[in-house]
Design a protein around this motif. Structure first.
Motif, short mmCIF file in Angstrom:
data_model
loop_
_atom_site.label_atom_id
_atom_site.label_comp_id
_atom_site.label_asym_id
_atom_site.label_seq_id
_atom_site.Cartn_x
_atom_site.Cartn_y
_atom_site.Cartn_z
N ARG A 1 0.84 -1.20 0.00
CA ARG A 1 0.00 0.00 0.00
C ARG A 1 0.88 1.25 0.00
N ALA A 2 1.94 1.21 0.79
CA ALA A 2 2.84 2.36 0.88
C ALA A 2 3.54 2.62 -0.45
N ALA A 3 3.66 1.58 -1.27
CA ALA A 3 4.29 1.73 -2.59
C ALA A 3 3.29 2.29 -3.61
N GLY A 4 2.06 2.52 -3.18
CA GLY A 4 1.06 3.11 -4.07
C GLY A 4 0.10 2.10 -4.66
N TYR A 5 0.15 0.90 -4.17
CA TYR A 5 -0.74 -0.16 -4.66
C TYR A 5 -1.76 -0.49 -3.57
N GLU A 6 -2.89 0.16 -3.66
CA GLU A 6 -3.86 0.11 -2.56
C GLU A 6 -4.82 -1.06 -2.67
N HIS A 7 -4.86 -1.67 -3.86
CA HIS A 7 -5.89 -2.70 -4.09
C HIS A 7 -5.24 -4.07 -4.20
N MET A 8 -5.77 -5.02 -3.46
CA MET A 8 -5.17 -6.36 -3.43
C MET A 8 -6.23 -7.44 -3.42
N ALA A 9 -5.94 -8.49 -4.16
CA ALA A 9 -6.75 -9.71 -4.11
C ALA A 9 -5.79 -10.82 -3.71
N ILE A 10 -6.07 -11.44 -2.59
CA ILE A 10 -5.12 -12.39 -2.01
C ILE A 10 -5.78 -13.74 -1.79
N HIS A 11 -5.08 -14.79 -2.21
CA HIS A 11 -5.50 -16.15 -1.88
C HIS A 11 -4.29 -16.81 -1.25
N GLY A 12 -4.32 -16.90 0.06
CA GLY A 12 -3.14 -17.39 0.77
C GLY A 12 -3.41 -18.68 1.52
N GLN A 13 -2.34 -19.34 1.88
CA GLN A 13 -2.40 -20.49 2.78
C GLN A 13 -1.06 -20.55 3.49
N LYS A 14 -1.00 -21.36 4.50
CA LYS A 14 0.22 -21.48 5.30
C LYS A 14 1.33 -22.18 4.51
N ALA A 15 2.47 -21.54 4.41
CA ALA A 15 3.73 -22.16 3.94
C ALA A 15 3.83 -22.50 2.45
N TYR A 16 2.72 -22.87 1.84
CA TYR A 16 2.80 -23.33 0.45
C TYR A 16 1.97 -22.47 -0.51
N HIS A 17 2.40 -22.48 -1.76
CA HIS A 17 1.61 -21.88 -2.85
C HIS A 17 1.27 -20.42 -2.55
N GLY A 18 0.05 -20.03 -2.81
CA GLY A 18 -0.37 -18.67 -2.55
C GLY A 18 -0.28 -17.82 -3.80
N SER A 19 -1.38 -17.11 -4.11
CA SER A 19 -1.42 -16.24 -5.28
C SER A 19 -2.04 -14.92 -4.88
N ALA A 20 -1.67 -13.89 -5.61
CA ALA A 20 -2.18 -12.56 -5.28
C ALA A 20 -2.18 -11.67 -6.51
N ILE A 21 -3.00 -10.63 -6.45
CA ILE A 21 -2.98 -9.56 -7.46
C ILE A 21 -2.90 -8.26 -6.68
N VAL A 22 -1.86 -7.47 -6.96
CA VAL A 22 -1.79 -6.15 -6.33
C VAL A 22 -1.92 -5.12 -7.45
N SER A 23 -2.64 -4.03 -7.13
CA SER A 23 -3.04 -3.12 -8.20
C SER A 23 -3.13 -1.69 -7.72
N ARG A 24 -2.81 -0.75 -8.61
CA ARG A 24 -3.07 0.65 -8.26
C ARG A 24 -4.41 1.10 -8.82
N LEU A 25 -5.04 0.21 -9.59
CA LEU A 25 -6.40 0.47 -10.07
C LEU A 25 -7.38 -0.37 -9.23
N PRO A 26 -8.60 0.10 -9.06
CA PRO A 26 -9.55 -0.62 -8.21
C PRO A 26 -9.84 -2.04 -8.70
#
Length: 276
Positions: free
Chosen positions: A56-81
């Motif tokens: 967020r501090a880098a200017g990317y306020e919008h995030m879609a996160i799919h996380g799990q413990k220790a393995y895998h994990g995907s995300a989208i970080v965006s400066r657009l909504p």
DNA sequence: ATGCCTTGTTCTACAAGA
């Protein structure tokens, strides 16, 4: 250091191999390349552990996160909504290997005011390219097939599929076609399924639209090489597929190999795609 | 073909990566 760019929309994808360990590399990359959207894979943390504050501090306020413990994990970080965030559990394994979101484009972009982005992490598939003796390889093939089916149903918006697809489809996508024909990631059963899946969706291999088939093109280099750049035994495992509506709109791609040289680097380099 | 290395966790050993 901030570099402006002239693209109307810039997408990047990067298998970060632990987003917490490399958060400073992520923010450095965002700052230097200013993508509108960055897809991440192998974040290796739960959603509540994701370093959202730094992003967020880098200017990317919008995030879609799919996380799990220790393995895998995907995300989208965006400066657009972002909206309509979706997390598909392909093969019902409970793995966080996919997240999708609709990106609201600036009004200046013609023809469309939104694009659907998928961040994907296809299973590596283990060592043995045999679905009978190796359940991981079976999982990989089923994952890709299911991916093709499920994404077909979600084709109402212009769509970009980005991520670590863990298959290097063409001869010049690996350092030695002959030596890798029986190595998981480049076996004919994988590369044929990969191409059939992409073609059934009608999507363009955006990297190869801009880089000739005769040219070597890699996004991943093993940690095990003493000098990854000198041995240069790479593979193109990360991809951006662009739907028909947008296929002609891409203006160029780059693999930011500098990031592979950074101290404590991920074994994957970021891929950047510009759209007009 | 393997794995010269790297990750996070069940943490000094293991599973997994590809």
């Amino acid at each position: 250091m901030t570099k402006a760019h002239s693209a109307a929309f810039r997408l990047a994808t990067w298998n970060i191999n632990s987003v917490r360990l490399r958060i400073e590399q992520v923010t450095r990359f965002l700052d230097e390349h200013q993508p509108d959207v960055l897809c991440l894979q192998e974040t290796k943390c739960r959603e509540e552990e994701f370093p959202a504050k730094a992003i967020r501090a880098a200017g990317y306020e919008h995030m879609a996160i799919h996380g799990q413990k220790a393995y895998h994990g995907s995300a989208i970080v965006s400066r657009l909504p972002l909206s309509d965030i979706d997390r598909v559990d392909f093969c019902a394994m409970g793995d966080a290997r996919h997240v999708a979101a609709t990106v609201a484009l600036p009004k200046a972009l013609s023809n469309a005011d939104a694009v659907r982005v998928h961040s994907l992490y296809v299973p590596a598939g283990g060592d043995e390219p045999d679905v009978v003796t190796n359940p991981k390889f079976d999982h990989k093939l089923r994952f890709v097939a299911e991916m093709g089916d499920k994404l077909q149903a979600d084709a109402s918006l212009p769509t970009l599929i980005a991520g670590d697809l863990n298959i290097a489809p063409y001869e010049e996508d690996v350092w030695s076609h002959k030596q890798l024909l029986k190595v998981v990631s480049h076996t004919p059963v994988e590369t044929e399924l990969f191409e059939a899946t992409r073609e059934a969706l009608g999507y363009t291999d955006t990297m190869r639209r801009h880089v000739a088939m005769e040219e070597k093109l890699y996004t991943w280099w093993s940690y095990r090489a003493k000098d990854w750049a000198a041995s240069n035994r790479g593979r193109r495992l990360d991809h951006v597929w662009t739907c028909q509506k947008w296929s002609e709109r891409s203006t160029g791609i780059s693999v930011y190999t500098d990031a592979r040289s950074w101290t404590k680097a991920s074994d994957h380099a970021p891929v950047i795609v510009d759209y007009a």
